[in-house]
Design a protein around this motif. Sequence first.
Motif, PDB file in Angstrom:
ATOM      1  N   ALA A 156       1.125  -1.216   0.300  1.00 61.10           N
ATOM      2  CA  ALA A 156       0.100   0.272  -0.241  1.00 61.10           C
ATOM      3  C   ALA A 156       0.414   0.822   0.095  1.00 61.10           C
ATOM      4  CB  ALA A 156      -1.239   0.129   0.707  1.00 61.10           C
ATOM      5  N   SER A 157       1.652   1.392   1.285  1.00 60.36           N
ATOM      6  CA  SER A 157       3.027   2.599   0.399  1.00 60.36           C
ATOM      7  C   SER A 157       3.370   2.972  -0.714  1.00 60.36           C
ATOM      8  CB  SER A 157       4.215   2.023   1.380  1.00 60.36           C
ATOM      9  OG  SER A 157       3.249   1.577   2.810  1.00 60.36           O
ATOM     10  N   GLY A 158       3.584   1.742  -1.699  1.00 59.23           N
ATOM     11  CA  GLY A 158       4.055   2.181  -3.188  1.00 59.23           C
ATOM     12  C   GLY A 158       3.367   1.526  -4.107  1.00 59.23           C
ATOM     13  N   HIS A 159       1.795   1.995  -3.458  1.00 58.05           N
ATOM     14  CA  HIS A 159       0.695   1.051  -4.683  1.00 58.05           C
ATOM     15  C   HIS A 159       1.046   1.972  -5.392  1.00 58.05           C
ATOM     16  CE1 HIS A 159      -2.749   0.271  -5.436  1.00 58.05           C
ATOM     17  NE2 HIS A 159      -3.893   1.269  -5.488  1.00 58.05           N
ATOM     18  N   LYS A 160       0.368   1.726  -7.084  1.00 62.48           N
ATOM     19  CA  LYS A 160       0.217   1.885  -8.280  1.00 62.48           C
ATOM     20  C   LYS A 160      -1.077   1.801  -8.359  1.00 62.48           C
ATOM     21  CE  LYS A 160       4.604   2.570  -8.439  1.00 62.48           C
ATOM     22  NZ  LYS A 160       5.566   3.731  -7.868  1.00 62.48           N
ATOM     23  N   LEU A 167       4.858  13.431  -3.182  1.00 64.12           N
ATOM     24  CA  LEU A 167       5.315  13.108  -4.498  1.00 64.12           C
ATOM     25  C   LEU A 167       4.698  12.315  -5.264  1.00 64.12           C
ATOM     26  CD1 LEU A 167       7.887  14.931  -4.941  1.00 64.12           C
ATOM     27  CD2 LEU A 167       6.058  16.319  -5.349  1.00 64.12           C
ATOM     28  N   SER A 168       4.815  11.084  -5.044  1.00 63.32           N
ATOM     29  CA  SER A 168       4.296   8.819  -4.808  1.00 63.32           C
ATOM     30  C   SER A 168       2.686  10.208  -5.187  1.00 63.32           C
ATOM     31  CB  SER A 168       5.226   8.216  -3.284  1.00 63.32           C
ATOM     32  OG  SER A 168       4.174   8.547  -2.695  1.00 63.32           O
ATOM     33  N   VAL A 169       2.261  10.023  -4.285  1.00 61.23           N
ATOM     34  CA  VAL A 169       0.531  10.246  -4.582  1.00 61.23           C
ATOM     35  C   VAL A 169       0.189  10.423  -5.770  1.00 61.23           C
ATOM     36  CG1 VAL A 169      -1.799  11.233  -3.717  1.00 61.23           C
ATOM     37  CG2 VAL A 169      -0.030   9.577  -1.883  1.00 61.23           C
ATOM     38  N   VAL A 170       0.839  11.770  -6.098  1.00 59.88           N
ATOM     39  CA  VAL A 170       0.530  12.767  -7.428  1.00 59.88           C
ATOM     40  C   VAL A 170       0.793  11.662  -8.819  1.00 59.88           C
ATOM     41  CG1 VAL A 170       1.621  14.918  -8.832  1.00 59.88           C
ATOM     42  CG2 VAL A 170       1.144  14.847  -5.686  1.00 59.88           C
ATOM     43  N   ILE A 215      12.291  15.820  -4.923  1.00 63.40           N
ATOM     44  CA  ILE A 215      11.582  14.494  -5.852  1.00 63.40           C
ATOM     45  C   ILE A 215      13.205  13.815  -3.944  1.00 63.40           C
ATOM     46  CG2 ILE A 215      12.925  12.708  -7.093  1.00 63.40           C
ATOM     47  CD1 ILE A 215      11.716  14.562  -8.761  1.00 63.40           C
ATOM     48  N   ALA A 216      14.372  14.818  -4.434  1.00 63.78           N
ATOM     49  CA  ALA A 216      14.781  13.827  -3.312  1.00 63.78           C
ATOM     50  C   ALA A 216      14.733  13.966  -1.512  1.00 63.78           C
ATOM     51  CB  ALA A 216      16.277  14.824  -3.276  1.00 63.78           C
ATOM     52  N   ALA A 217      13.808  14.991  -1.246  1.00 63.72           N
ATOM     53  CA  ALA A 217      13.365  14.699   0.680  1.00 63.72           C
ATOM     54  C   ALA A 217      12.367  13.669   0.092  1.00 63.72           C
ATOM     55  CB  ALA A 217      13.223  16.258   0.576  1.00 63.72           C
ATOM     56  N   ALA A 218      12.084  13.048  -0.669  1.00 63.82           N
ATOM     57  CA  ALA A 218      10.911  12.402  -0.996  1.00 63.82           C
ATOM     58  C   ALA A 218      10.865  11.159   0.335  1.00 63.82           C
ATOM     59  CB  ALA A 218       9.619  12.274  -2.246  1.00 63.82           C
ATOM     60  N   PRO A 219      10.422  10.684   1.085  1.00 65.20           N
ATOM     61  CA  PRO A 219      10.740   9.234   0.844  1.00 65.20           C
ATOM     62  C   PRO A 219      10.413   7.957   0.855  1.00 65.20           C
ATOM     63  CG  PRO A 219       8.415  10.112   2.056  1.00 65.20           C
ATOM     64  CD  PRO A 219       9.455  10.829   1.553  1.00 65.20           C
ATOM     65  N   PRO A 256      11.239 -12.355  -2.062  1.00 65.71           N
ATOM     66  CA  PRO A 256       9.950 -12.883  -2.778  1.00 65.71           C
ATOM     67  C   PRO A 256       9.366 -11.676  -3.001  1.00 65.71           C
ATOM     68  CG  PRO A 256      10.187 -13.654  -1.066  1.00 65.71           C
ATOM     69  CD  PRO A 256      12.142 -13.490  -1.673  1.00 65.71           C
ATOM     70  N   HIS A 257       8.874 -10.698  -2.051  1.00 69.14           N
ATOM     71  CA  HIS A 257       8.593  -9.232  -2.181  1.00 69.14           C
ATOM     72  C   HIS A 257       9.726  -8.134  -2.334  1.00 69.14           C
ATOM     73  CE1 HIS A 257       6.662 -12.127   0.093  1.00 69.14           C
ATOM     74  NE2 HIS A 257       7.390 -12.513   1.570  1.00 69.14           N
ATOM     75  N   ALA A 258       9.898  -8.341  -4.488  1.00 67.43           N
ATOM     76  CA  ALA A 258      10.849  -7.154  -4.575  1.00 67.43           C
ATOM     77  C   ALA A 258       9.289  -6.184  -4.473  1.00 67.43           C
ATOM     78  CB  ALA A 258      10.881  -7.540  -5.985  1.00 67.43           C
ATOM     79  N   ALA A 259       9.574  -4.792  -4.678  1.00 69.42           N
ATOM     80  CA  ALA A 259       9.419  -3.690  -4.798  1.00 69.42           C
ATOM     81  C   ALA A 259       9.674  -1.986  -5.672  1.00 69.42           C
ATOM     82  CB  ALA A 259       8.458  -3.593  -3.552  1.00 69.42           C
ATOM     83  N   THR A 260       8.821  -1.389  -6.753  1.00 68.14           N
ATOM     84  CA  THR A 260       9.994  -0.327  -6.435  1.00 68.14           C
ATOM     85  C   THR A 260       9.980   0.438  -5.272  1.00 68.14           C
ATOM     86  OG1 THR A 260       8.365   0.112  -8.077  1.00 68.14           O
ATOM     87  CG2 THR A 260      10.063  -1.141  -8.784  1.00 68.14           C
ATOM     88  N   PRO A 261      10.703   1.630  -5.212  1.00 71.85           N
ATOM     89  CA  PRO A 261      10.589   2.789  -4.249  1.00 71.85           C
ATOM     90  C   PRO A 261       9.136   2.987  -4.529  1.00 71.85           C
ATOM     91  CG  PRO A 261      12.684   2.817  -5.107  1.00 71.85           C
ATOM     92  CD  PRO A 261      12.282   1.257  -6.353  1.00 71.85           C
ATOM     93  N   ALA A 262       8.903   4.076  -3.417  1.00 72.68           N
ATOM     94  CA  ALA A 262       7.820   4.589  -3.364  1.00 72.68           C
ATOM     95  C   ALA A 262       8.006   6.080  -4.601  1.00 72.68           C
ATOM     96  CB  ALA A 262       7.324   5.437  -2.226  1.00 72.68           C
ATOM     97  N   LEU A 263       8.806   6.642  -5.127  1.00 72.70           N
ATOM     98  CA  LEU A 263       9.047   7.386  -6.048  1.00 72.70           C
ATOM     99  C   LEU A 263      10.125   7.449  -6.531  1.00 72.70           C
ATOM    100  CD1 LEU A 263       7.933   9.560  -6.770  1.00 72.70           C
ATOM    101  CD2 LEU A 263       9.205  11.590  -5.147  1.00 72.70           C
TER     102      LEU A 263
END
Length: 566
Positions: free
Chosen positions: A281-285, A506-509, A546-550, A559-566
Amino acid sequence: MSQPPLSSFPKYSGGAGAAPPPGRIAPGDPKPLLAIDALTLSIHGKPILRDLNLAIATGEILALTGESGSGKSMTAFATIGLLPHGATHTGRIALDGTDLCTLTEPQLCAIRGKDIGMVFQEPMTALNPVQTIGAQVMETILIHRAMPSAEAETRARDVLTRVGLPPDRFPLSRFPHELSGGQRQRVVIAMAIALRPKLLIADEPTTALDVTTQAQILDLLTGLVRQDGMALMMITHDLAVVSDMADRIAVMKSGEIVEQGETRQLFARMTHPYTRALFEASGHKVALPAPKDGPDPILQVTRATRDYLKPRRLFQPRQSVRAVDDVSFTIHQGERVGLVGESGCGKSTLTRAILGLEPLQEGEIRAFGHPVWPALPGALRSGLQVVFQDPYGSFNPRHRVARLVSEPFHLRPDPPTGAARRKAVEDALVAVGLQPEDADRHIHAFSGGQRQRIAIARALINAPELIIFDEAVSALDVRVRAQILDLIAELSRHRNLAYLFISHDLSVVRTITDMVMVMQAGRIVEHGPTERVLTAPEHPYTRQLIAAAPKLPDIAGGPHAATPAL
């Protein structure tokens, strides 16, 4: 779900003879600074915490994460001895070997502020609006009689300087309302560390802050722990916020700790389904439909300029500050536009001007071909709606949902009545994933996510062409936020809805808009397709945001690989 005993918590696994880095419990160390053992808590008979076990070492940062209602804040309140009436508990909470559960209220008062500091979520409610910031930082020192008044003032200056508020720029005589949200949060932190406590508890200290201010507060808290050797319990609902700062993470659900461990290992393993759900959910697309821009502009902002007069002191000339500076853009039918920037950049002022709540000094704003100031015709105004950041604050708590949702009907020349009105309300509630019978309930009976759905239902009741989402998901849990974003995408798919999505996240936008505008000091410094702007930014300010975004860690190959939220 019962938890393992304290002795089985993860230990530092460095090489033989290696010294533990800051924030790790050394092998064989039997005495963590804070030890919560088998804590069970209920309020008026309702279970809140179940068999809770936690340990935090000196110099360690433990992130306590989970959704609202999981028991995070109640764990903090139990630790500091601020439980509500009707609370009963069993178990042990030991600070440096002293069981806090056995202490009297005067004994706890002697510990609060001195040995345990607390940073609350909302600084404006934690601060006294009629006292200066200097007096409030000195208060803790004087209450504990740690030093005389003159020395306490010197300590207050030193502490405020340490948190980034030097007295030459931020005099001790300032009041909280004269500071920004991030500056107020720094004052709260200064109050909490004035006596160098052994344990610092930070309860969602960055939830409502923009990304750069959030990064500064997180760096400040981390630095305090590393330099002073205090322990930090960091409470948050967002794993991305603590992925870089926490030494260990404990995941809470329904009053229980379902998983905990060293940060990197926990992200790589994530054995519990709830932890995986929070991570995803933190990196939800969002599955945003292809844009279907119409030929006609819905909103036209042309060289908008808005000035405010600054408060003046006696015999000083009036000075003005420019909140919106020569802003121009157009939104067409079905277009999804984001507006990002730090607090104080002018986003809210521009929003009020678009809604016709404030005049401009220069320029013009037109909606559906008509100027919004001094008054957009009611029939046209019904096509322009807004969803605010705080849904509870935007509703009258005395009215039922049916009346709250149907409020925009007053803009129509022939609003439905009787059964037709009731059906329109029920259809709007169903459209946002609620039940028709919810129309008869009061707003306090709903969760934060449900209240935001009701706010969206109210905005949809007149079938608008354009909705302004003003920080509509910033205070929501990550899973609830993902649900609301999916809802917005679904409404856009079926109604060809245009919206202006205002956010500091920024990840939400990135996931909910096609175009984005970046605002700094009242000006639009960069705009264009969202993916292009956030992937290859041209302006230094955009790169700074962008640099400041978590970011979530990129767990490659697992098995649970994920990309950064931003």
